[in-house]
Design a protein around this motif. Structure first.
Motif, short mmCIF file in Angstrom:
data_model
loop_
_atom_site.label_atom_id
_atom_site.label_comp_id
_atom_site.label_asym_id
_atom_site.label_seq_id
_atom_site.Cartn_x
_atom_site.Cartn_y
_atom_site.Cartn_z
N SER A 65 9.21 -16.47 -10.96
CA SER A 65 8.78 -15.45 -10.01
C SER A 65 9.25 -15.80 -8.59
O SER A 65 9.66 -14.91 -7.83
CB SER A 65 7.26 -15.29 -10.04
OG SER A 65 6.61 -16.48 -9.60
N ASN A 246 8.60 5.53 -2.46
CA ASN A 246 8.79 4.19 -3.01
C ASN A 246 7.46 3.49 -3.24
O ASN A 246 7.27 2.80 -4.24
CB ASN A 246 9.66 3.36 -2.07
CG ASN A 246 11.14 3.51 -2.36
OD1 ASN A 246 11.62 3.13 -3.41
ND2 ASN A 246 11.86 4.10 -1.44
N THR A 250 6.19 2.64 -7.03
CA THR A 250 5.99 1.24 -7.39
C THR A 250 4.63 1.04 -8.03
O THR A 250 4.50 0.25 -8.98
CB THR A 250 6.13 0.35 -6.14
OG1 THR A 250 7.43 0.52 -5.57
CG2 THR A 250 5.94 -1.12 -6.50
N ILE A 251 3.61 1.74 -7.55
CA ILE A 251 2.29 1.66 -8.19
C ILE A 251 2.40 2.08 -9.65
O ILE A 251 1.88 1.42 -10.56
CB ILE A 251 1.28 2.57 -7.45
CG1 ILE A 251 1.00 2.01 -6.06
CG2 ILE A 251 -0.02 2.70 -8.25
CD1 ILE A 251 0.08 2.89 -5.23
N THR A 254 4.80 -0.47 -11.77
CA THR A 254 4.22 -1.79 -11.98
C THR A 254 3.35 -1.83 -13.23
O THR A 254 3.29 -2.83 -13.94
CB THR A 254 3.39 -2.20 -10.75
OG1 THR A 254 4.25 -2.24 -9.60
CG2 THR A 254 2.75 -3.56 -10.93
N ARG A 376 7.48 -1.57 -1.26
CA ARG A 376 7.36 -1.91 -2.68
C ARG A 376 6.39 -3.06 -2.96
O ARG A 376 5.57 -2.94 -3.88
CB ARG A 376 8.75 -2.22 -3.24
CG ARG A 376 9.63 -0.98 -3.31
CD ARG A 376 11.05 -1.30 -3.71
NE ARG A 376 11.86 -0.08 -3.72
CZ ARG A 376 13.17 -0.07 -3.84
NH1 ARG A 376 13.83 -1.21 -3.96
NH2 ARG A 376 13.84 1.07 -3.84
N PRO A 377 6.46 -4.19 -2.22
CA PRO A 377 5.46 -5.23 -2.49
C PRO A 377 4.02 -4.76 -2.28
O PRO A 377 3.13 -5.14 -3.04
CB PRO A 377 5.83 -6.33 -1.47
CG PRO A 377 7.26 -6.08 -1.13
CD PRO A 377 7.43 -4.61 -1.20
N GLY A 379 2.95 -1.70 -2.72
CA GLY A 379 2.62 -0.86 -3.88
C GLY A 379 2.30 -1.68 -5.11
O GLY A 379 1.36 -1.36 -5.86
N ALA A 380 3.05 -2.76 -5.31
CA ALA A 380 2.81 -3.61 -6.47
C ALA A 380 1.44 -4.29 -6.38
O ALA A 380 0.72 -4.39 -7.39
CB ALA A 380 3.91 -4.66 -6.58
N LEU A 381 1.05 -4.74 -5.18
CA LEU A 381 -0.27 -5.36 -5.02
C LEU A 381 -1.39 -4.36 -5.24
O LEU A 381 -2.38 -4.65 -5.92
CB LEU A 381 -0.37 -5.97 -3.62
CG LEU A 381 0.51 -7.20 -3.34
CD1 LEU A 381 0.42 -7.58 -1.87
CD2 LEU A 381 0.11 -8.36 -4.23
N ALA A 383 -1.27 -1.70 -7.01
CA ALA A 383 -1.30 -1.28 -8.42
C ALA A 383 -2.28 -2.12 -9.22
O ALA A 383 -3.05 -1.60 -10.04
CB ALA A 383 0.10 -1.37 -9.01
N GLY A 384 -2.26 -3.43 -8.98
CA GLY A 384 -3.18 -4.29 -9.71
C GLY A 384 -4.63 -4.00 -9.38
O GLY A 384 -5.49 -3.98 -10.27
#
Length: 426
Positions: A65, A246, A250-251, A254, A376-377, A379-381, A383-384
């Motif tokens: 990662s 974006n 990304t949400i 992911t 994007r980062p 959105g990824a965070l 999403a969780g």
């Protein structure tokens, strides 16, 4: 504009029926081919380095990662500064050649270190980070050189080719990288990547476009890109839509594989079909965008493409039933979303290139890369968090609605009135 070395006139009428007219122009064709193989090399590297880490160094999940993050982090750290540097330095073609050659040199150190028994994770981290930084410079230069090779009236059709090859690299690069690693072993597979960068450099060396002069930047050169965007409402609206789409996509993405495997119980082959459908949709979108913009206008193509990009994903949270039916929902969602993405991206890129003067083109592209990649980062965070709190299906609906709201908020802007590409902003 330099459009010398055209194809012989006697063959133009026959070739024009087979290939896009822009590809008959040798300088653009070489630029486009160089960009395509360079982007393909980026994607092969993105896959090959983690595989080398796992297969040759027995890397852990945490190390892999970190390695992936090292390759993408330069987009956030250096995009603004790289835009300033490109505007100041000028000579975009020479910079693109230099970044290709430097990436080739960096990558060749991996198999050399492997054969010498000196390869380490620290070595791979450095190679990933530096090649990622050079890719940022290459991308900004490519965007600026584009307008030296393409007439304004051809922006949309030229962007269809450029964006089509870019998304093709995202579809073909990972599979090509995996196949090369399996067939040749990881370190040797990188030598094929080295060849791709050398080929890109040779193609770029063979063209001589008339580039715009260097820009004179002052003390506040980092702010000048942001200041220009704030003064041009259509460009600011475009950037906000890009960032919003974006972020919400990304949400969705992911959690997509988790949803497909854990909730719909789809086999690996079905998830492969689903992801391939998105790539096919992107290629279809690249082929139809010129017709779409001529039919409804470049502004509505941008807005409508953005609406389809996220709107089509509403099929994901309602997917249900047996494997064939659930797979069908996701395949159609990804296919339509891919089409919308390309129509939106090509029309939006053409609007940005038409509005931006040469003197700030690099800085504006640097700001765009920060907007585009910085969301994007986050959105990824999120999403969780949302997936755990609301569940996957509800989170998908939130992502779809959020993306649609981003587009709807921009509908009142001047973008919707753009039938043709706008004049360059003052």
């Amino acid at each position: 504009m330099v459009h010398s070395d055209e194809a012989p006139k006697g063959s133009v009428s026959r070739l024009a029926k087979i290939v896009p007219p822009l590809l008959l122009r040798i300088p653009f064709r070489r630029y486009w081919t160089a960009q395509t193989i360079s982007y393909l090399g980026d994607q092969v590297t993105f896959v090959a380095l983690p595989l080398i880490a796992v297969l040759a160094l027995d890397a852990s999940a945490g190390e892999v990662s970190i390695l992936s993050a090292a390759g993408t982090l330069p987009n956030l750290l250096f995009a603004l500064h790289a835009g300033v540097f490109v505007d100041r330095f000028g000579r975009r073609r020479k910079l693109m050649i230099a970044t290709d050659l430097l990436r080739a040199c960096l990558l060749v150190t991996v198999p050399v270190a492997y054969w010498a028994g000196l390869l380490s994770m620290a070595h791979l981290y450095v190679v990933a980070f530096l090649t990622g930084a050079l890719a940022v410079v290459f991308g900004i230069c490519a965007n600026s050189l584009f307008t030296a090779l393409v007439d304004r009236r051809d922006f949309v059709s030229a962007n269809s080719l450029v964006k089509g090859s870019y998304y093709f690299s995202w579809a073909a690069g990972p599979s090509a990288g995996g196949a090369l690693v399996q067939a040749l072993s990881g370190p040797i597979a990188l030598l094929a990547d080295v060849v791709s960068f050398l080929g890109s450099a040779l193609l770029l060396r063979s063209i001589t476009p008339e580039e715009p002069p260097r820009a004179k930047t002052g003390r506040d050169h980092l702010r000048e890109g942001f200041a220009f965007i704030r003064r041009v409402p259509a460009l600011l609206a475009k950037f906000l839509v890009d960032a919003g789409l974006n972020f919400f996509y990304t949400i969705y993405f992911t959690l997509l594989l988790l949803f497909a495997i854990d909730e719909l119980h789809l086999p690996a082959v079905a998830t492969g079909f689903m992801l391939a459908a998105g790539a096919v949709g992107a290629l279809i979108g690249a082929m139809v965008t010129t017709r779409v913009t001529s039919r409804i206008g470049v502004g509505w193509a941008f807005l409508g493409g953005g609406f389809l990009y996220l709107g089509a994903l509403v099929l994901a949270p309602i997917a249900h039933g047996p494997v064939w039916l659930a797979t069908g929902f996701l395949v159609v969602a990804e296919l339509l979303s891919g089409i919308g993405l390309m129509v939106c991206d090509i029309a939006g890129s053409s609007i940005q290139q038409a509005l931006t003067p040469d003197r700030v083109r690099g800085r504006v592209q640097g700001v765009f890369m920060v907007f585009n990649n910085g969301s994007r980062p986050l959105g990824a965070l999120l999403a969780g968090v949302l997936g755990t709190w609301l569940g996957l299906r509800t989170t998908f609906l939130v992502a779809v609605l959020g993306g649609l709201v981003c587009v709807l908020l921009v509908v009142p802007s001047s973008i919707r009135r753009m039938r043709e590409l706008p004049e360059e902003a003052a």
